[in-house]
Design a protein around this motif. Sequence first.
Motif, mmCIF file in Angstrom:
data_model
loop_
_atom_site.group_PDB
_atom_site.id
_atom_site.type_symbol
_atom_site.label_atom_id
_atom_site.label_comp_id
_atom_site.label_asym_id
_atom_site.label_seq_id
_atom_site.Cartn_x
_atom_site.Cartn_y
_atom_site.Cartn_z
ATOM 1 N N TRP A 1 0.792 -1.248 -0.061
ATOM 2 C CA TRP A 1 -0.062 -0.108 -0.026
ATOM 3 C C TRP A 1 0.969 1.186 0.102
ATOM 4 O O TRP A 1 0.627 2.368 -0.734
ATOM 5 C CB TRP A 1 -0.958 0.090 1.143
ATOM 6 C CG TRP A 1 -1.662 -1.286 1.170
ATOM 7 C CD1 TRP A 1 -2.155 -2.251 0.378
ATOM 8 C CD2 TRP A 1 -2.648 -1.637 2.444
ATOM 9 N NE1 TRP A 1 -2.920 -3.037 0.808
ATOM 10 C CE2 TRP A 1 -3.252 -2.792 1.880
ATOM 11 C CE3 TRP A 1 -2.740 -1.241 3.649
ATOM 12 C CZ2 TRP A 1 -4.140 -3.594 2.881
ATOM 13 C CZ3 TRP A 1 -3.561 -1.802 4.851
ATOM 14 C CH2 TRP A 1 -4.221 -2.988 4.056
ATOM 15 N N VAL A 2 1.846 1.145 0.737
ATOM 16 C CA VAL A 2 2.624 2.335 0.746
ATOM 17 C C VAL A 2 3.572 2.586 -0.633
ATOM 18 O O VAL A 2 3.635 3.715 -0.863
ATOM 19 C CB VAL A 2 3.943 2.389 2.091
ATOM 20 C CG1 VAL A 2 4.838 3.447 2.091
ATOM 21 C CG2 VAL A 2 3.017 2.200 3.391
ATOM 22 N N ARG A 3 3.815 1.428 -1.110
ATOM 23 C CA ARG A 3 4.730 1.642 -2.406
ATOM 24 C C ARG A 3 3.718 2.010 -3.348
ATOM 25 O O ARG A 3 3.997 2.924 -4.305
ATOM 26 C CB ARG A 3 5.008 0.155 -2.831
ATOM 27 C CG ARG A 3 5.718 -0.176 -4.343
ATOM 28 C CD ARG A 3 6.908 0.826 -4.288
ATOM 29 N NE ARG A 3 7.862 0.017 -3.536
ATOM 30 C CZ ARG A 3 9.033 0.546 -3.575
ATOM 31 N NH1 ARG A 3 9.684 1.530 -4.352
ATOM 32 N NH2 ARG A 3 10.345 -0.287 -3.032
ATOM 33 N N PHE A 4 2.354 1.628 -3.322
ATOM 34 C CA PHE A 4 1.475 2.301 -4.210
ATOM 35 C C PHE A 4 1.455 3.831 -4.043
ATOM 36 O O PHE A 4 1.505 4.597 -5.070
ATOM 37 C CB PHE A 4 0.088 1.707 -4.118
ATOM 38 C CG PHE A 4 -1.027 2.112 -4.917
ATOM 39 C CD1 PHE A 4 -1.240 1.598 -6.092
ATOM 40 C CD2 PHE A 4 -1.997 3.167 -4.415
ATOM 41 C CE1 PHE A 4 -2.547 2.247 -7.013
ATOM 42 C CE2 PHE A 4 -2.752 3.816 -5.172
ATOM 43 C CZ PHE A 4 -3.334 3.181 -6.343
ATOM 44 N N ALA A 5 1.340 4.275 -2.915
ATOM 45 C CA ALA A 5 1.116 5.761 -2.599
ATOM 46 C C ALA A 5 2.301 6.359 -2.933
ATOM 47 O O ALA A 5 2.144 7.587 -3.742
ATOM 48 C CB ALA A 5 0.938 5.890 -1.362
ATOM 49 N N THR A 6 3.588 5.962 -2.700
ATOM 50 C CA THR A 6 4.743 6.758 -3.186
ATOM 51 C C THR A 6 4.794 6.621 -4.830
ATOM 52 O O THR A 6 5.378 7.449 -5.368
ATOM 53 C CB THR A 6 5.838 6.060 -2.553
ATOM 54 O OG1 THR A 6 5.934 4.575 -2.837
ATOM 55 C CG2 THR A 6 5.779 6.515 -1.093
ATOM 56 N N THR A 7 4.502 5.500 -5.291
ATOM 57 C CA THR A 7 4.750 5.401 -6.736
ATOM 58 C C THR A 7 3.653 6.479 -7.567
ATOM 59 O O THR A 7 4.015 6.929 -8.402
ATOM 60 C CB THR A 7 4.294 4.347 -7.558
ATOM 61 O OG1 THR A 7 4.940 3.176 -6.794
ATOM 62 C CG2 THR A 7 4.438 3.988 -8.883
ATOM 63 N N ALA A 8 2.424 6.903 -6.975
ATOM 64 C CA ALA A 8 1.651 7.695 -7.275
ATOM 65 C C ALA A 8 1.921 9.171 -6.991
ATOM 66 O O ALA A 8 1.360 10.057 -7.246
ATOM 67 C CB ALA A 8 0.421 7.453 -6.970
#
Length: 245
Positions: free
Chosen positions: A157-164
Amino acid sequence: MEEESYGSSERGSTSSEESAPYSTDSSSHATNPMNSEEEEEEEESSSSDDCPSKRRKHGPIVEEEDRISTLPDSILLTILSSLCTIDAVRTGVLSKRWAYLWNFVPSLRLADYYFRHAADRANFVDNVLLLHRASKLTNFSVEVEYNPKLKPRVDLWVRFATTAKVDQLNLLLSSCFYKLPQHLYANEFVSELNFRACEIKPNGLVRWSSLKRLCLWNLALHQDVLNEVLLGSPRLEFLELRSCN
């Protein structure tokens, strides 16, 4: 004799004229109030026929126009951004216009108080992120009761947010401490971070070059780590510490 008969006939005509206003027909018409009301209704009916714009008393109910659905996508997405994500997802059943609109909401607010079991809330978050299509996130907020079994999923979830390239990241956890992934310490886009029950232990330098606001709640924070965070956040304007040991 002729004059007398003429006079009598003249008097008879006069008396009949005087009694005319009290005839049966005139009396019934004057004393019946329903006739005047019927005439008024007939006049109103005829006037409504002449003017179609006037609503008739017993006319059909016309459905009001859905003005919200006719708004531009940008405005509708702003409205959906103010809702919790689960409520934004529910708007997809309104019509075809709303079916996939929530997929492009730039703000995701994921809370677990809508779900009874931890597996249900985790599956919901996974499904939302799988269907989400916005290329840029302004806000990504996760508020769940954390346990160590969820760490791989929270990392995703954190990776998803930082990628966005998220602007504001909120990890508001409880019960157990979650160790932040190392890639988060090298984020140059985030401007606000809110961590609760998180473990901050960077292996290298902290590079939060755009960070302006940092709130840390209910966590253990060593002085050396705090110094690294402050050195790596040159634009920091606001720092809040709550229940930090």
